[in-house]
Write a protein that holds these residues in place. Sequence first.
Motif, PDB file in Angstrom:
ATOM      1  N   ARG A  84       0.844  -1.190   0.000  1.00 56.05           N
ATOM      2  CA  ARG A  84       0.000   0.000   0.000  1.00 56.05           C
ATOM      3  C   ARG A  84       0.881   1.242   0.000  1.00 56.05           C
ATOM      4  O   ARG A  84       1.888   1.285   0.715  1.00 56.05           O
ATOM      5  N   ALA A  85       0.514   2.239  -0.806  1.00 56.07           N
ATOM      6  CA  ALA A  85       1.216   3.522  -0.842  1.00 56.07           C
ATOM      7  C   ALA A  85       0.283   4.565  -0.240  1.00 56.07           C
ATOM      8  O   ALA A  85      -0.801   4.802  -0.782  1.00 56.07           O
ATOM      9  N   ASP A  86       0.677   5.166   0.879  1.00 60.57           N
ATOM     10  CA  ASP A  86      -0.168   6.112   1.619  1.00 60.57           C
ATOM     11  C   ASP A  86      -1.566   5.534   1.853  1.00 60.57           C
ATOM     12  O   ASP A  86      -2.578   6.209   1.716  1.00 60.57           O
ATOM     13  N   GLY A  87      -1.611   4.235   2.169  1.00 60.33           N
ATOM     14  CA  GLY A  87      -2.864   3.567   2.495  1.00 60.33           C
ATOM     15  C   GLY A  87      -3.639   3.018   1.310  1.00 60.33           C
ATOM     16  O   GLY A  87      -4.590   2.257   1.495  1.00 60.33           O
ATOM     17  N   LYS A  88      -3.227   3.349   0.085  1.00 61.13           N
ATOM     18  CA  LYS A  88      -3.949   2.891  -1.108  1.00 61.13           C
ATOM     19  C   LYS A  88      -3.246   1.665  -1.696  1.00 61.13           C
ATOM     20  O   LYS A  88      -2.042   1.698  -1.948  1.00 61.13           O
ATOM     21  N   PRO A  89      -3.994   0.567  -1.939  1.00 60.39           N
ATOM     22  CA  PRO A  89      -3.359  -0.637  -2.480  1.00 60.39           C
ATOM     23  C   PRO A  89      -2.765  -0.394  -3.871  1.00 60.39           C
ATOM     24  O   PRO A  89      -3.425   0.141  -4.751  1.00 60.39           O
ATOM     25  N   ILE A  90      -1.486  -0.768  -4.030  1.00 63.49           N
ATOM     26  CA  ILE A  90      -0.868  -0.742  -5.359  1.00 63.49           C
ATOM     27  C   ILE A  90      -0.478  -2.155  -5.791  1.00 63.49           C
ATOM     28  O   ILE A  90      -0.126  -2.395  -6.931  1.00 63.49           O
ATOM     29  N   LYS A  91      -0.538  -3.084  -4.864  1.00 64.33           N
ATOM     30  CA  LYS A  91      -0.368  -4.512  -5.157  1.00 64.33           C
ATOM     31  C   LYS A  91      -1.250  -5.261  -4.193  1.00 64.33           C
ATOM     32  O   LYS A  91      -1.141  -5.089  -2.982  1.00 64.33           O
ATOM     33  N   GLU A  92      -2.159  -6.082  -4.722  1.00 62.59           N
ATOM     34  CA  GLU A  92      -3.136  -6.765  -3.880  1.00 62.59           C
ATOM     35  C   GLU A  92      -2.832  -8.247  -3.758  1.00 62.59           C
ATOM     36  O   GLU A  92      -2.144  -8.835  -4.604  1.00 62.59           O
ATOM     37  N   ALA A  93      -3.364  -8.854  -2.685  1.00 60.92           N
ATOM     38  CA  ALA A  93      -3.131 -10.270  -2.428  1.00 60.92           C
ATOM     39  C   ALA A  93      -3.683 -11.140  -3.552  1.00 60.92           C
ATOM     40  O   ALA A  93      -3.093 -12.150  -3.918  1.00 60.92           O
ATOM     41  N   VAL A 140       5.167   3.601   2.288  1.00 56.21           N
ATOM     42  CA  VAL A 140       4.606   2.351   1.774  1.00 56.21           C
ATOM     43  C   VAL A 140       4.523   1.356   2.925  1.00 56.21           C
ATOM     44  O   VAL A 140       5.358   1.376   3.840  1.00 56.21           O
ATOM     45  N   GLU A 141       3.500   0.513   2.883  1.00 53.34           N
ATOM     46  CA  GLU A 141       3.341  -0.547   3.874  1.00 53.34           C
ATOM     47  C   GLU A 141       3.262  -1.868   3.123  1.00 53.34           C
ATOM     48  O   GLU A 141       2.498  -2.002   2.166  1.00 53.34           O
ATOM     49  N   ILE A 142       4.076  -2.823   3.551  1.00 50.60           N
ATOM     50  CA  ILE A 142       4.214  -4.096   2.854  1.00 50.60           C
ATOM     51  C   ILE A 142       3.742  -5.225   3.759  1.00 50.60           C
ATOM     52  O   ILE A 142       4.142  -5.303   4.924  1.00 50.60           O
ATOM     53  N   ASP A 143       2.891  -6.108   3.230  1.00 51.26           N
ATOM     54  CA  ASP A 143       2.453  -7.301   3.945  1.00 51.26           C
ATOM     55  C   ASP A 143       3.346  -8.467   3.535  1.00 51.26           C
ATOM     56  O   ASP A 143       3.377  -8.844   2.357  1.00 51.26           O
ATOM     57  N   ALA A 144       4.077  -9.019   4.485  1.00 49.65           N
ATOM     58  CA  ALA A 144       4.981 -10.136   4.207  1.00 49.65           C
ATOM     59  C   ALA A 144       4.314 -11.454   4.556  1.00 49.65           C
ATOM     60  O   ALA A 144       3.834 -11.644   5.673  1.00 49.65           O
ATOM     61  N   GLY A 145       4.283 -12.361   3.579  1.00 50.02           N
ATOM     62  CA  GLY A 145       3.742 -13.699   3.799  1.00 50.02           C
ATOM     63  C   GLY A 145       4.832 -14.664   4.234  1.00 50.02           C
ATOM     64  O   GLY A 145       5.972 -14.276   4.504  1.00 50.02           O
ATOM     65  N   THR A 146       4.492 -15.942   4.313  1.00 47.15           N
ATOM     66  CA  THR A 146       5.460 -16.954   4.730  1.00 47.15           C
ATOM     67  C   THR A 146       5.216 -18.263   3.993  1.00 47.15           C
ATOM     68  O   THR A 146       4.113 -18.506   3.473  1.00 47.15           O
ATOM     69  N   TYR A 147       6.247 -19.092   3.927  1.00 49.04           N
ATOM     70  CA  TYR A 147       6.191 -20.380   3.226  1.00 49.04           C
ATOM     71  C   TYR A 147       6.470 -21.522   4.190  1.00 49.04           C
ATOM     72  O   TYR A 147       7.203 -21.343   5.173  1.00 49.04           O
ATOM     73  N   GLU A 148       5.911 -22.695   3.854  1.00 48.56           N
ATOM     74  CA  GLU A 148       6.194 -23.911   4.611  1.00 48.56           C
ATOM     75  C   GLU A 148       6.590 -25.018   3.648  1.00 48.56           C
ATOM     76  O   GLU A 148       6.155 -25.044   2.491  1.00 48.56           O
ATOM     77  N   VAL A 190       5.487  -4.181   7.160  1.00 50.84           N
ATOM     78  CA  VAL A 190       6.674  -3.330   7.197  1.00 50.84           C
ATOM     79  C   VAL A 190       6.328  -1.957   6.644  1.00 50.84           C
ATOM     80  O   VAL A 190       5.849  -1.843   5.510  1.00 50.84           O
ATOM     81  N   ASP A 191       6.562  -0.930   7.443  1.00 47.13           N
ATOM     82  CA  ASP A 191       6.262   0.447   7.066  1.00 47.13           C
ATOM     83  C   ASP A 191       7.564   1.164   6.708  1.00 47.13           C
ATOM     84  O   ASP A 191       8.482   1.237   7.529  1.00 47.13           O
ATOM     85  N   LEU A 192       7.653   1.676   5.466  1.00 49.41           N
ATOM     86  CA  LEU A 192       8.865   2.347   5.005  1.00 49.41           C
ATOM     87  C   LEU A 192       8.570   3.778   4.580  1.00 49.41           C
ATOM     88  O   LEU A 192       7.615   4.017   3.826  1.00 49.41           O
ATOM     89  N   PRO A 193       9.391   4.741   5.018  1.00 50.74           N
ATOM     90  CA  PRO A 193       9.268   6.087   4.465  1.00 50.74           C
ATOM     91  C   PRO A 193       9.770   6.081   3.026  1.00 50.74           C
ATOM     92  O   PRO A 193      10.670   5.308   2.679  1.00 50.74           O
ATOM     93  N   VAL A 194       9.195   6.936   2.180  1.00 49.42           N
ATOM     94  CA  VAL A 194       9.610   7.009   0.775  1.00 49.42           C
ATOM     95  C   VAL A 194      10.401   8.291   0.565  1.00 49.42           C
ATOM     96  O   VAL A 194       9.926   9.383   0.875  1.00 49.42           O
ATOM     97  N   ARG A 195      11.616   8.150   0.054  1.00 43.47           N
ATOM     98  CA  ARG A 195      12.398   9.327  -0.306  1.00 43.47           C
ATOM     99  C   ARG A 195      12.308   9.535  -1.825  1.00 43.47           C
ATOM    100  O   ARG A 195      11.915   8.624  -2.557  1.00 43.47           O
TER     101      ARG A 195
END
Length: 199
Positions: A84-93, A140-148, A190-195
């Motif tokens: 998400r960029a400033d709360g708006k989805p730019i890549k969805e699950a 930007v806020e990133i949702d990290a998944g996981t694998y098994e 994960v929340d990252l500031p954008v420069r």
Amino acid sequence: MGVGAAFGGLEDAPKEKPEQLGKGAEVDQGRMTTLFEDAVVRPGGKDGLGISDKRYLQITMKVTNTSEATFIAEMMNSALVAVRADGKPIKEARPSATTLGPRVVTISGGHTYGQLHPGVPATVVMAFELQAGQQAPKRVEIDAGTYEWHESFTYRTHYWERVEEQEPLTAEDRKKGATASYTPKIIAQVDLPVRVEEV
């Protein structure tokens, strides 16, 4: 008690909240470890990524393939479930078939590559093209998944599979005969500031 649970008499347990992290955080995603280094808006062309007359939001990570087999950098499109960029989805699950999505590459020595080899930390960039005149996001806020690691009993083989969780059904869903649905398990956000880099 078991009968009550089967018919929705007990409330579903709440989902475990993902860990909230920031710049510099490292996340163990099962098949890889991902260190979130930077988020920047810059013109294309640098390191062979994009074209010079366009602007891109680039998320830079240091990714180590912790499995025993090489996989392509595009695998990070699955590992990073949503952005998400400033709360708006730019890549969805669950992107639509018409969604092009970001470009994901490994960068080394000013060139782009497509593979991540076992045990070798690599710089991976996920790049989103910005439209002409589009303002750079602040965060930007990133949702990290996981694998098994799973075994197929049918074919006697093993494979990595992204972990998914069953969405709880409401009493109304059950009345309508709705079937269970599954979504990727998010272990960290994960929340990252954008420069912004100019030409």
